[in-house]
Design a protein around this motif. Structure first.
Motif, PDB file in Angstrom:
ATOM      1  N   LYS A 100       1.292   5.037  -4.082  1.00  8.90           N
ATOM      2  CA  LYS A 100       0.145   5.780  -3.546  1.00  8.90           C
ATOM      3  C   LYS A 100      -1.086   4.876  -3.417  1.00  8.90           C
ATOM      4  O   LYS A 100      -1.765   4.862  -2.389  1.00  8.90           O
ATOM      5  CB  LYS A 100      -0.147   6.947  -4.500  1.00  8.90           C
ATOM      6  CG  LYS A 100      -1.336   7.794  -4.152  1.00  8.90           C
ATOM      7  CD  LYS A 100      -1.354   9.026  -5.055  1.00  8.90           C
ATOM      8  CE  LYS A 100      -2.748   9.396  -5.488  1.00  8.90           C
ATOM      9  NZ  LYS A 100      -2.740  10.370  -6.586  1.00  8.90           N
ATOM     10  N   THR A 101      -1.312   4.069  -4.472  1.00 10.92           N
ATOM     11  CA  THR A 101      -2.451   3.148  -4.450  1.00 10.92           C
ATOM     12  C   THR A 101      -2.287   2.128  -3.324  1.00 10.92           C
ATOM     13  O   THR A 101      -3.229   1.818  -2.598  1.00 10.92           O
ATOM     14  CB  THR A 101      -2.573   2.424  -5.812  1.00 10.92           C
ATOM     15  OG1 THR A 101      -2.548   3.400  -6.856  1.00 10.92           O
ATOM     16  CG2 THR A 101      -3.864   1.639  -5.906  1.00 10.92           C
ATOM     17  N   ASN A 104      -2.738   3.854   0.171  1.00 15.27           N
ATOM     18  CA  ASN A 104      -4.124   4.204   0.447  1.00 15.27           C
ATOM     19  C   ASN A 104      -5.030   2.984   0.605  1.00 15.27           C
ATOM     20  O   ASN A 104      -6.008   3.036   1.342  1.00 15.27           O
ATOM     21  CB  ASN A 104      -4.658   5.165  -0.610  1.00 15.27           C
ATOM     22  CG  ASN A 104      -4.053   6.558  -0.433  1.00 15.27           C
ATOM     23  OD1 ASN A 104      -3.690   6.944   0.681  1.00 15.27           O
ATOM     24  ND2 ASN A 104      -3.927   7.294  -1.519  1.00 15.27           N
ATOM     25  N   ARG A 107      -4.589   2.105   4.184  1.00 11.95           N
ATOM     26  CA  ARG A 107      -5.255   3.090   5.030  1.00 11.95           C
ATOM     27  C   ARG A 107      -6.766   2.890   5.026  1.00 11.95           C
ATOM     28  O   ARG A 107      -7.420   3.057   6.053  1.00 11.95           O
ATOM     29  CB  ARG A 107      -4.901   4.513   4.575  1.00 11.95           C
ATOM     30  CG  ARG A 107      -3.467   4.892   4.907  1.00 11.95           C
ATOM     31  CD  ARG A 107      -3.090   6.218   4.298  1.00 11.95           C
ATOM     32  NE  ARG A 107      -3.760   7.338   4.934  1.00 11.95           N
ATOM     33  CZ  ARG A 107      -3.196   8.148   5.836  1.00 11.95           C
ATOM     34  NH1 ARG A 107      -1.950   7.942   6.202  1.00 11.95           N
ATOM     35  NH2 ARG A 107      -3.873   9.152   6.346  1.00 11.95           N
ATOM     36  N   LYS A 108      -7.284   2.508   3.879  1.00 13.05           N
ATOM     37  CA  LYS A 108      -8.722   2.284   3.761  1.00 13.05           C
ATOM     38  C   LYS A 108      -9.154   1.160   4.714  1.00 13.05           C
ATOM     39  O   LYS A 108     -10.146   1.282   5.433  1.00 13.05           O
ATOM     40  CB  LYS A 108      -9.058   1.922   2.318  1.00 13.05           C
ATOM     41  CG  LYS A 108     -10.533   2.013   2.001  1.00 13.05           C
ATOM     42  CD  LYS A 108     -10.754   1.898   0.507  1.00 13.05           C
ATOM     43  CE  LYS A 108     -12.235   1.786   0.192  1.00 13.05           C
ATOM     44  NZ  LYS A 108     -12.445   1.484  -1.226  1.00 13.05           N
ATOM     45  N   ASP A 113      -8.604   7.967   5.965  1.00 21.25           N
ATOM     46  CA  ASP A 113      -8.743   8.605   4.656  1.00 21.25           C
ATOM     47  C   ASP A 113      -7.441   8.455   3.878  1.00 21.25           C
ATOM     48  O   ASP A 113      -6.415   8.089   4.445  1.00 21.25           O
ATOM     49  CB  ASP A 113      -9.039  10.100   4.819  1.00 21.25           C
ATOM     50  CG  ASP A 113     -10.466  10.321   5.286  1.00 21.25           C
ATOM     51  OD1 ASP A 113     -11.295   9.396   5.101  1.00 21.25           O
ATOM     52  OD2 ASP A 113     -10.741  11.391   5.851  1.00 21.25           O
ATOM     53  N   ASP A 114      -7.504   8.776   2.587  1.00 24.55           N
ATOM     54  CA  ASP A 114      -6.296   8.768   1.775  1.00 24.55           C
ATOM     55  C   ASP A 114      -5.236   9.677   2.394  1.00 24.55           C
ATOM     56  O   ASP A 114      -5.569  10.675   3.017  1.00 24.55           O
ATOM     57  CB  ASP A 114      -6.595   9.287   0.359  1.00 24.55           C
ATOM     58  CG  ASP A 114      -7.296   8.232  -0.481  1.00 24.55           C
ATOM     59  OD1 ASP A 114      -7.549   7.125   0.040  1.00 24.55           O
ATOM     60  OD2 ASP A 114      -7.588   8.531  -1.650  1.00 24.55           O
ATOM     61  N   MET A 115      -3.986   9.293   2.192  1.00 27.28           N
ATOM     62  CA  MET A 115      -2.913  10.138   2.705  1.00 27.28           C
ATOM     63  C   MET A 115      -2.903  11.463   1.926  1.00 27.28           C
ATOM     64  O   MET A 115      -2.926  11.459   0.699  1.00 27.28           O
ATOM     65  CB  MET A 115      -1.563   9.437   2.543  1.00 27.28           C
ATOM     66  CG  MET A 115      -0.417  10.216   3.173  1.00 27.28           C
ATOM     67  SD  MET A 115       1.181   9.378   2.963  1.00 27.28           S
ATOM     68  CE  MET A 115       1.200   8.304   4.395  1.00 27.28           C
TER      69      MET A 115
END
Ligand SMILES: Nc1ncnc2c1ncn2[C@@H]1O[C@H](COP(=O)(O)OP(=O)(O)O)[C@@H](O)[C@H]1O
Ligand SMILES: [Mg+2]
Lengths: 245, 439
Positions: A100-101, A104, A107-108, A113-115
């Motif tokens: 997840k980290t 994201n 994505r940043k 935005d965060d998924m």
């Protein structure tokens, strides 16, 4: 897509890569074979940006952009992925939180935005199934106490989640039994597309029965000494590495 | 400073507010004589080898702070309270009880002030039974605190009582004209089968030097269960000397969790005395420092009865020129057969100027025991860092995540969810990242 020209690299005072040339186009699979200590992991690490290795000559570019000045994370954001021969344990961080980290962070950089959690969970479920990993596995500390096979599956799971353009699999087959090998290979094949490419680093021909390469390169003492089609792998298997030295 | 303290003790005595013929008075007078004899600890004392308080004694501390000039507003200090839960609060401002910020009770239990326990007849027996019974008589700073005892938290939970909300003990300092020395004294008694969670915090709102010399005595009766949390995140000109003494009866479970993030010099002395069988003593700590901060953790576990256990886990992260001390003593007396003692102290030094002096010290006189201890001092794992960065996690986040994961084992043991969130927040703030993760 990936262009490596006359690459020389050393660690400390020891020169390990001694002029590597390699061009990889989108959609291709390249296998790199070679004896222990020939520089396979060094080559992967240098592409991925490990700072212990010093590039003394040559260049690496991805889609024409110079990679050598980029930090490892920036290379990852451009689509470079390296499956580690020895994945590192990170106690206290679960597989899910780690991925997840990572997702994201990318994505940043892309200004997204965060998924959303639901989307992430759905994706995790799909990819876990694809690689054949158990759900309980996802809440364990990353690589902490994992068996050799679990570690390798986890690497391919992360690859599936991150959808890299240029994936380098460093001895992903070592430590896998034949069933696991098939699942992992199957996972890799499903991720292949005309837009991405894979470098498969292996000691043995076995994996190449399942991930069929377009090219096979033989690395010896920091240089590519031979290049051929998939039949080169079979020939190597039969004649041994002494044959190309 | 020593002379000033001795002189002010006379003045303190002559104020007349204290009856001079009580047992309590005798204890204080004896303590003062002890202090005159021992004085402040110096580096010649083995346990003070790595911590010098010398610079503190150059400050011109005011010993009896004036009443705060302005009534402190809740909005000024709101951030230092645990939020989102109901709790009892015993709050002091410049050493004086603040009824306005507090929420105490006498209803079936005592969650109130030590001054009340000292002065009211109905507490005479309990005071005689417990006050100064666990505290050291040979440590200069503890006896100094005893001599000047006047205020602090007094908690007495009768038997078979499970507290539904935690107790917060908070000491604020607001005095802005002078350096201040405060000497709070807490007395906590938890009777049979009762359970309580306590959070203690010292917070300076002053820009002058502040020194808290705190002593806490905790008595856990049979099967009592106490979780004690110390949040040390004070300003860079506040120092803290905390001495906590715990006595445990049969089957009681006491955990003390020390979170040292802020402050200038912090010295924590934690002493557990196991006075019954099947006692469990738990010591957890996280120390995270930068600048020139210094934290000294002295832990003493006295295994004095059979079939008891102690479990100790301290983690430290030292950045810049910060320094730490961990001195973990475990004494197993001959009678304490079947003792199970575990101690682990792990440290990460982020620079080559940071340092830690770690010393496990086991003295075992019983033969049928299981004692283990471990101590590690290392740097951040470069392989792990590269691995994380390869997956696209930026260096700063990767470092933060690794350090957070390092502390996680201790954070995970916090049993008050809002406190766990708060500690996570303080850690991520210290690491300079937003840890948007639920590890
Ligand atoms: N960190 C290091 N320090 C010193 N030598 C190294 C280091 N890493 C690799 N080498 C040396 O570089 C050579 C190539 O290693 P490596 O790239 O791991 O080979 P391969 O992956 O093909 O087995 C070996 O001789 C190895 O001993
Ligand atoms: Mg290798």
């Amino acid at each position: 897509m990936l262009k490596i020209k006359n690459l020389h690299a050393k660690i400390g005072d020891k020169e390990i890569l001694k002029g590597i040339n390699l061009t990889i186009k989108a959609g291709e699979v390249h296998a790199i074979m070679g004896p222990n200590g020939s520089g396979k992991t060094t080559l992967s690490s240098v592409i991925a940006g490990r700072e212990d290795y010093k590039v003394t000559e040559g260049s690496i570019s991805l889609y024409g952009d110079d990679l050598l000045d980029l930090a490892p994370e920036d290379r990852a954001h451009k689509g470079v992925f390296m499956s580690f021969q020895y994945p590192v344990a990170i106690p206290g961080v679960t597989v899910t939180n780690f991925i997840k980290t990572a997702i994201n962070a990318k994505r940043k950089v892309e200004g997204k935005d965060d998924m959303p959690a639901a989307e992430l969970l759905k994706m995790i479920r799909e990819k876990a199934k694809l690689i054949g990993i158990d759900r309980s596995f996802l809440s364990r500390s990353l690589n902490d106490g994992f068996s050799g096979g679990e570690k390798k599956r986890n690497e391919i799971f992360q690859m599936a989640m991150l959808e890299p353009k240029m994936a380098i699999l460093d001895e992903t087959d070592s430590g896998l039994d034949i069933d696991a090998l098939k699942t992992v290979a199957n996972g890799v094949n499903k991720l292949r597309s005309k837009d991405n490419a894979v470098i498969v680093i292996t000691h043995y021909q076995r994996l190449l029965d399942y991930i069929v390469p377009d090219f096979v390169h033989v690395l010896s003492d920091g240089k590519i000494v031979k290049t051929g089609g998939k039949e080169l792998a079979l020939e190597l298997e039969a004649k041994g590495y002494e044959w190309v030295k | 400073m020593k002379d000033k303290l001795i002189a002010s003790f006379m003045a303190f005595e002559n104020k007349g507010s204290v009856q001079t013929d009580t047992e309590f008075h005798k204890i204080r007078a004896t303590a003062m004589q002890q202090f005159e004899k021992i004085g402040f600890p110096t580096k010649e004392i083995e346990d003070w080898k790595y911590t010098s308080l010398k610079k503190l004694w150059n400050n011109d501390y005011s010993l009896f702070p004036q009443l705060p000039k302005h009534e402190i507003q809740l909005s000024e200090v709101d951030t230092y309270f645990l939020k989102g839960i109901d709790s009892y609060k015993i709050v002091f401002v410049d050493g004086v009880y603040s009824p306005f910020l507090s929420e105490t009770t006498h209803d079936g239990m005592e969650i109130c002030l030590l001054s009340a326990a000292i002065n009211k007849l109905k507490y005479k027996i309990i005071m005689e039974h417990f006050f100064n019974k666990a505290a050291s008589k040979s440590d200069g700073l503890t006896v100094l605190n005893t001599a000047f005892t006047s205020e602090g938290a007094f908690i007495h939970i009768p038997k078979n009582t499970v507290l539904q909300k935690p107790i917060q003990i908070i000491y604020f300092t607001t005095e802005c004209e002078k350096d201040v020395l405060l000497q709070p004294r807490n007395l906590i008694i938890v009777d049979e089968n009762s359970q309580v969670q306590i959070v203690e915090r010292h917070q300076s709102l002053s820009n002058k030097n502040v020194l808290n010399n705190t002593v806490t005595e905790i008595f856990a009766n049979k099967r009592a269960h106490i979780d004690y949390y110390k949040i040390q995140n004070d300003t860079k000109n506040a120092s803290l000397i905390d001495s906590t003494f715990i006595e445990q009866k049969d089957q009681s479970v006491v955990s003390v969790n020390t979170f040292s993030f802020g402050g200038d010099i912090t010295r924590n002395t934690l002493s557990f005395y196991q006075k019954g069988e099947h006692v469990s003593s738990i010591l957890n700590g996280i120390t995270m420092l930068d600048g020139t901060q210094h934290v000294d953790n002295q832990t003493n576990v006295f295994h004095q009865q059979p079939n008891c256990e102690s479990h100790e886990l301290y983690k430290g992260i030292y950045d810049e020129q910060s320094t730490g001390v961990f001195n973990g003593k475990v004494f197993v007396e001959q009678i304490a057969q079947k003792t199970d003692a575990f101690q682990q102290n792990d440290n990460i030094l982020l620079t080559d100027k940071a340092s830690i002096n770690a010393k496990p010290q086991l003295e075992i006189f019983a033969d049928d025991v299981a004692c283990s201890h471990g101590c590690t001092i290392g740097q951040l794992d470069e392989n792990a860092l590269f691995y994380m960065r390869q997956r696209g996690i930026p260096e700063k986040e990767a470092k933060a995540l690794l350090l957070y994961a390092f502390t996680n084992e201790v954070v995970d043991k916090i049993r008050i969810p809002v406190l766990k969130t708060l500690i996570t927040k303080i850690i991520s703030h210290k690491l300079g990242v937003e840890l948007g993760i639920d590890l």
